[in-house]
Design a protein around this motif. Structure first.
Motif, PDB file in Angstrom:
ATOM      1  N   LEU A 138       0.867  -1.175   0.000  1.00 20.55           N
ATOM      2  CA  LEU A 138       0.000   0.000   0.000  1.00 20.55           C
ATOM      3  C   LEU A 138       0.905   1.226   0.000  1.00 20.55           C
ATOM      4  CD1 LEU A 138      -2.722   1.535   0.338  1.00 20.55           C
ATOM      5  CD2 LEU A 138      -2.422   1.261   2.805  1.00 20.55           C
ATOM      6  N   PHE A 139       0.680   2.136  -0.949  1.00 19.62           N
ATOM      7  CA  PHE A 139       1.475   3.351  -1.043  1.00 19.62           C
ATOM      8  C   PHE A 139       0.639   4.527  -0.557  1.00 19.62           C
ATOM      9  CE2 PHE A 139       3.261   0.403  -4.049  1.00 19.62           C
ATOM     10  CZ  PHE A 139       4.636   0.602  -3.937  1.00 19.62           C
ATOM     11  N   SER A 140       1.296   5.427   0.167  1.00 13.60           N
ATOM     12  CA  SER A 140       0.611   6.594   0.727  1.00 13.60           C
ATOM     13  C   SER A 140       1.478   7.820   0.533  1.00 13.60           C
ATOM     14  CB  SER A 140       0.305   6.385   2.215  1.00 13.60           C
ATOM     15  OG  SER A 140       1.516   6.266   2.957  1.00 13.60           O
ATOM     16  N   ALA A 141       0.827   8.969   0.383  1.00 16.32           N
ATOM     17  CA  ALA A 141       1.502  10.257   0.235  1.00 16.32           C
ATOM     18  C   ALA A 141       0.765  11.282   1.074  1.00 16.32           C
ATOM     19  CB  ALA A 141       1.537  10.685  -1.236  1.00 16.32           C
ATOM     20  N   TRP A 190       3.948   0.630   2.357  1.00 15.29           N
ATOM     21  CA  TRP A 190       3.578  -0.214   3.494  1.00 15.29           C
ATOM     22  C   TRP A 190       3.495  -1.664   3.039  1.00 15.29           C
ATOM     23  CZ3 TRP A 190       2.480   2.398   8.185  1.00 15.29           C
ATOM     24  CH2 TRP A 190       2.335   3.779   8.078  1.00 15.29           C
ATOM     25  N   ASP A 191       4.086  -2.545   3.808  1.00 20.88           N
ATOM     26  CA  ASP A 191       3.932  -3.983   3.594  1.00 20.88           C
ATOM     27  C   ASP A 191       2.703  -4.441   4.380  1.00 20.88           C
ATOM     28  OD1 ASP A 191       4.073  -6.689   3.288  1.00 20.88           O
ATOM     29  OD2 ASP A 191       6.206  -6.856   3.747  1.00 20.88           O
ATOM     30  N   LEU A 192       1.681  -4.886   3.673  1.00 23.31           N
ATOM     31  CA  LEU A 192       0.428  -5.252   4.323  1.00 23.31           C
ATOM     32  C   LEU A 192       0.515  -6.597   5.038  1.00 23.31           C
ATOM     33  CD1 LEU A 192      -2.145  -4.107   1.631  1.00 23.31           C
ATOM     34  CD2 LEU A 192      -1.397  -2.904   3.687  1.00 23.31           C
ATOM     35  N   GLU A 193       1.586  -7.332   4.846  1.00 27.63           N
ATOM     36  CA  GLU A 193       1.753  -8.576   5.588  1.00 27.63           C
ATOM     37  C   GLU A 193       2.308  -8.325   6.989  1.00 27.63           C
ATOM     38  OE1 GLU A 193       4.188 -10.983   3.130  1.00 27.63           O
ATOM     39  OE2 GLU A 193       2.573 -11.509   1.745  1.00 27.63           O
ATOM     40  N   THR A 194       3.132  -7.283   7.118  1.00 33.73           N
ATOM     41  CA  THR A 194       3.690  -6.925   8.427  1.00 33.73           C
ATOM     42  C   THR A 194       3.136  -5.609   8.954  1.00 33.73           C
ATOM     43  OG1 THR A 194       5.571  -5.813   7.386  1.00 33.73           O
ATOM     44  CG2 THR A 194       5.799  -8.163   7.891  1.00 33.73           C
TER      45      THR A 194
END
Length: 571
Positions: free
Chosen positions: A313-316, A325-329
């Motif tokens: 997931l990318f955020s700005a 963001w790694d959605l697994e961790t």
């Protein structure tokens, strides 16, 4: 006299009541889905809940586990994507499965046990097969006899209608010949589509020698045919209504993104957090709809995007940070440094591992997703880059800026191909359908539709008075434009006809001015619309299932007047 502490049994009785009270305070449902669970003796209360939105929030509400209709639409989409040529054969499998289940069950008790053990996904697939079989029986759907190309069974313009027996026999024989029970109607596709449902409009068109357009609709006919301006016939769409309101953020909600599997969505707001919700549970306002809250930004989150090929997931945000963001961790694994000011827009390339961001420093930056290196710095705008689009064909990047221009970029060279200067106000939103190579831009003056390949102007969508902050379009051709004053216009994307104008409702306790719409997005099935608003809520909209062409006809008289008036203008 001091009161005695409640016993453990009393605490167990008070716990459900406390949970219901918390639910009523945190969520306000304007669509009274709770009325279905009320007994027949409480019909007056149910009627009152449907008339007053606030009355629904004061009633005890026991939500279902998830939105079964949305779950079924998601499975339909997966089946079409994975088995595009095999979807019609589900109808044949449906009847065989029903016979096998009846033979295996033997009695009523066995089938009930099997239904209890059946999962929600299996139940949804069974309903899809049953619907496909019913459509084939009624003649709504038709497929070729051999299951192959239509060129094997007939020429273009021939409508082939099969009976169920003929289709089953021909599919078993695996031959391309038409069965004995097939009925062939020769002629063009337009005439056959409209000949099945004759009406007054069709009769008048036949008398005048005009071709009959497919997809006949019920319209308010204008008797004045003296003008020779071509009037496009808009497609009928059902009106949209508010379904659910989620109150979870502590500030303005500024961004939204759906995951590629249509199972969850993420929102970011001025409270500097990212919240990830379960889509099917959020549509029915379940308490456990919120899956996780991600913290890490120190300013409002303005852009979100899920990767289709990675669990990322990318955020700005306005803190100049772009995070991966790694959605697994649920942890940040990469940072992309380079912006000199706040980042207002974020998009992922559909086929390449590239990330595109735009912000207040008036540039759009292209990043390598894996190495974190900046590939291009697209300069040329004079003000904030507030909207982005990415495509798999040239021009692969489209930027909209507050300097009222739109630029189309060559990704390989990193240079501008075309600059569109038609808008007079800041371009704050861009949207693109999945079924054609066009895109639309939104500003305070109007909405404008363009050809995606070279940026040629097509037409303007006029009538939405407000600063357009968000736009979204689904596969059915429904375009939404949301403004900062809370106004929402629903358009037919192909013709530009505005079939619904509505205002969002600020949640109780908010100011009337806090009804602006900052972001909007359709889910991947196109049956749910989610808006992010200034009253700190996330609103979920859906089509009115009770609407029809009789209850909500298209006003062709006003549409004709608008088309004639716009034909005299250039832009």
């Amino acid at each position: 006299m001091a009161m005695a502490a409640p016993t453990p049994s009393q605490q167990q009785q008070l716990a459900p009541l406390s949970a219901q009270t918390s639910l009523k305070r945190s969520r306000i449902l304007f669509d009274t889905t709770s009325s279905s669970s009320i007994n027949d003796n409480n019909t007056n209360k149910a009627a009152a809940a449907q008339t007053t939105p606030l009355a629904a929030a004061t009633q005890a509400f026991v939500p279902p586990l998830f939105d079964s209709q949305l779950h079924q639409q998601t499975i339909k989409r997966k089946i079409r994507l994975q088995y595009p040529g095999e979807y019609s054969k589900l109808a044949f499998q449906a009847e065989e499965n029903e016979l096998d289940a009846a033979a295996a069950g033997g009695g009523g008790g066995g089938s009930e046990k099997q239904q209890r053990k059946e999962t929600a996904t299996a139940r949804a697939v069974r309903e899809i097969r049953r619907e496909a079989l019913e459509r084939l029986r009624s003649g709504e759907d038709y497929v070729d006899a051999g299951g192959g190309d239509s060129s094997d069974v007939g020429a273009e313009g021939r409508l082939i209608i099969h009976r169920e027996v003929d289709m089953k026999s021909s599919s078993m024989n695996n031959q391309g010949d038409i069965g004995e029970g097939a009925m062939i109607i020769s002629g063009s596709n337009n005439t056959t589509a409209a000949a099945s449902t004759p009406n007054s409009t069709t009769t008048n068109q036949q008398q005048k020698g005009q071709p009959i357009r497919s997809g006949g609709i019920l319209v308010k006919r204008d008797d004045d045919d003296s003008n020779n301006t071509t009037i496009p016939t808009p497609k009928w769409h059902a009106p949209w209504k508010l379904s659910t309101v989620l109150s979870s953020h502590l500030g303005w909600v500024r961004s939204i993104a759906f995951d590629p599997h249509n199972t969850m969505f993420a929102t970011g707001g001025n409270d500097r957090v990212i919240k990830i919700f379960d889509l099917a549970k959020a549509c029915v306002a379940r308490e456990d709809a919120l899956k996780i809250t991600l913290t890490g930004h120190i300013s409002p989150v303005r852009g979100l995007a899920f990767s289709e090929r990675h669990p990322y997931l990318f955020s700005a945000g306005e803190d100049k940070l772009v995070k991966c963001w790694d959605l697994e961790t649920n942890q940040v694994i990469r940072h992309y440094h380079g912006h000199l000011s706040g980042v207002f827009a974020l998009k992922l390339h559909p086929t390449l591992d590239l990330l595109v961001t735009g912000g207040r420093d008036a540039v759009a930056r292209v990043w390598d997703m894996r190495t974190k290196h900046q590939v291009h710095c697209l300069t040329g705008h004079d003000n904030t880059v507030g909207a982005l689009l990415t495509k798999s064909t040239d021009p692969q990047i489209v930027t909209g800026s507050y300097d009222s221009t739109i630029k189309l970029w060559d990704l390989a060279a990193g240079k501008c191909m075309t600059t569109l200067t038609h808008h007079k106000k800041s371009v704050r939103a861009l949207a693109m359908p999945s079924y054609e190579n066009t895109f639309i831009s939104g500003a305070a003056d109007s909405l404008k539709k363009w050809v995606g390949s070279d940026g040629r102007f097509i037409k303007s969508f006029t009538g939405h008075k407000g600063v357009i902050n968000a736009m979204a379009v689904n596969d059915d051709g429904v375009l939404l434009s949301g403004a900062d004053d809370g106004s929402m216009n629903f358009w037919d994307y192909n013709t530009g006809h505005c079939f619904q104008q509505s205002m969002t409702v600020a949640q109780p306790g908010s100011l009337d001015a806090e009804n602006g719409i900052f972001a909007a997005e359709f889910d991947l099935t196109g049956t749910r619309l989610i808006t992010c608003e200034a009253d700190k809520t996330i609103k979920i909209w859906k089509e009115d299932e009770h609407a029809s062409e009789l209850t909500h006809p298209i006003d062709m008289k006003n549409w004709r007047k608008k088309c004639i008036a716009e034909a005299k203008k250039r832009y």
